[in-house]
Design a protein around this motif. Structure first.
Motif, PDB file in Angstrom:
ATOM      1  N   ILE A   1      25.610  19.822  36.552  1.00 24.94           N
ATOM      2  CA  ILE A   1      25.231  19.236  35.265  1.00 24.94           C
ATOM      3  C   ILE A   1      26.182  19.820  34.228  1.00 24.94           C
ATOM      4  N   THR A   2      26.829  18.942  33.470  1.00 15.63           N
ATOM      5  CA  THR A   2      27.818  19.387  32.501  1.00 15.63           C
ATOM      6  C   THR A   2      27.807  18.500  31.267  1.00 15.63           C
ATOM      7  N   THR A   3      28.238  19.043  30.162  1.00 17.00           N
ATOM      8  CA  THR A   3      28.420  18.263  28.932  1.00 17.00           C
ATOM      9  C   THR A   3      29.708  18.713  28.263  1.00 17.00           C
ATOM     10  N   GLY A   4      30.218  17.841  27.443  1.00 14.83           N
ATOM     11  CA  GLY A   4      31.413  18.170  26.677  1.00 14.83           C
ATOM     12  C   GLY A   4      31.702  17.090  25.671  1.00 14.83           C
ATOM     13  N   GLY A   5      32.683  17.321  24.848  1.00 12.29           N
ATOM     14  CA  GLY A   5      33.171  16.322  23.902  1.00 12.29           C
ATOM     15  C   GLY A   5      34.459  15.733  24.456  1.00 12.29           C
ATOM     16  N   ASP A   6      35.123  14.929  23.678  1.00  9.84           N
ATOM     17  CA  ASP A   6      36.429  14.388  24.045  1.00  9.84           C
ATOM     18  C   ASP A   6      36.390  13.631  25.376  1.00  9.84           C
ATOM     19  N   GLN A   7      35.595  12.576  25.413  1.00  7.42           N
ATOM     20  CA  GLN A   7      35.499  11.685  26.576  1.00  7.42           C
ATOM     21  C   GLN A   7      35.133  12.426  27.861  1.00  7.42           C
ATOM     22  N   PRO A   8      34.010  13.112  27.881  1.00 10.83           N
ATOM     23  CA  PRO A   8      33.676  13.945  29.044  1.00 10.83           C
ATOM     24  C   PRO A   8      33.468  13.161  30.332  1.00 10.83           C
ATOM     25  N   ARG A   9      33.025  11.913  30.259  1.00 18.02           N
ATOM     26  CA  ARG A   9      32.799  11.148  31.498  1.00 18.02           C
ATOM     27  C   ARG A   9      34.105  10.810  32.204  1.00 18.02           C
ATOM     28  N   LEU A  10      35.186  10.871  31.488  1.00 15.44           N
ATOM     29  CA  LEU A  10      36.511  10.694  32.080  1.00 15.44           C
ATOM     30  C   LEU A  10      37.190  12.055  32.281  1.00 15.44           C
ATOM     31  N   LYS A  11      37.292  12.816  31.213  1.00 18.87           N
ATOM     32  CA  LYS A  11      38.042  14.074  31.261  1.00 18.87           C
ATOM     33  C   LYS A  11      37.275  15.200  31.952  1.00 18.87           C
ATOM     34  N   GLY A  12      35.986  15.002  32.206  1.00 14.10           N
ATOM     35  CA  GLY A  12      35.200  15.982  32.955  1.00 14.10           C
ATOM     36  C   GLY A  12      35.255  15.765  34.457  1.00 14.10           C
TER      37      GLY A  12
END
Length: 181
Positions: free
Chosen positions: A117-128
Motif C-alpha cells: 500500500i503506497t501513496t504519493g504525489g506527481d502521478q503516483p499510479r504511473l510513477k509509483g
C-alpha cells in the motif's frame, strides 16, 4: 491468517497510514512503525566467512514479528519514486537474515504472502509502478507470494481522503481480507 503491517512512513498518520487504516478497518492485525524502531543500515559482509555480524538494534525484533505472521503488508509512501528510507533500510537488512543461522529466512518467507500500500504525489499510479515492481522482485527473490497493491494519490496530510479510487480499492481489499479470515 495473521497479518502484519510494516509502516514505512516518517510522518504520523500520513496519507499512506490513513489509506492502510481504511484497508484494514475491522481486520485483526499487528502494526509496526519502522520510524519508531532503531534499525541500523546494513554493513555488507556477504563475502566474509561468517556472512554477518550481529547488530545491537531493533531489527531482530521486527524480523521475528515478520516471521511470526502469514500475510505482510508493506505500507510506504513513495519517496523520490521509491520506498521510504525506513522501509529500504529494513529490507536491505534481509541480506543479513539470509545468512543468519537462527532463521531459515528464505524458506520461512516462501510460506508468506505480501501486499503493498503506497501513496504519493506527481502521478503516483504511473510513477509509483517501479516501486511496485521493486517489491515484486524482492518478494520473488525470497519466494513470498505477491498478493497485489494499492496506489493512492496524496501529498499534503489528509489528501488521500479525496482519492475516491484509492478509497474504493481499500474497501475491495478489506472485503477480500475478511473473506480470508
Amino acid at each position: 491468517m495473521k497479518i502484519l503491517v510494516l509502516h514505512g512512513s516518517s510522518r504520523d498518520e500520513g496519507n499512506t497510514e490513513q489509506l492502510t487504516h481504511l484497508a484494514l478497518q475491522g481486520i485483526p492485525h499487528t502494526s509496526i512503525r519502522l520510524r519508531e524502531k532503531e534499525i541500523r543500515p546494513i554493513h555488507d559482509q556477504r563475502h566474509d566467512a561468517d556472512g554477518f555480524t550481529s547488530v545491537a538494534d531493533d531489527y531482530d525484533e521486527v524480523i521475528e514479528a515478520v516471521l511470526a505472521h502469514d500475510f505482510l503488508i508493506f505500507s510506504t509512501p513513495i519517496y523520490w519514486y521509491g520506498m521510504s528510507g525506513h522501509m529500504k533500510n529494513f529490507v536491505d537488512r534481509w541480506s543479513q537474515s539470509l545468512r543468519d543461522k537462527r532463521y531459515s529466512f528464505k524458506e520461512a518467507m516462501g510460506q508468506k504472502s505480501a501486499y503493498v500500500i503506497t501513496t504519493g504525489g506527481d502521478q503516483p499510479r504511473l510513477k509509483g509502478l517501479p516501486l511496485i515492481q521493486q517489491f515484486q522482485y524482492i518478494f520473488s527473490f525470497v519466494g513470498t507470494t505477491y498478493a497485489g497493491y494499492i496506489i493512492g494519490e496524496g501529498n499534503k496530510p489528509g489528501d488521500i481522503l479525496d482519492d475516491k479510487r484509492a478509497i474504493e480499492d481499500a474497501k475491495i481489499f478489506n472485503e477480500w481480507l475478511k473473506s480470508q479470515q
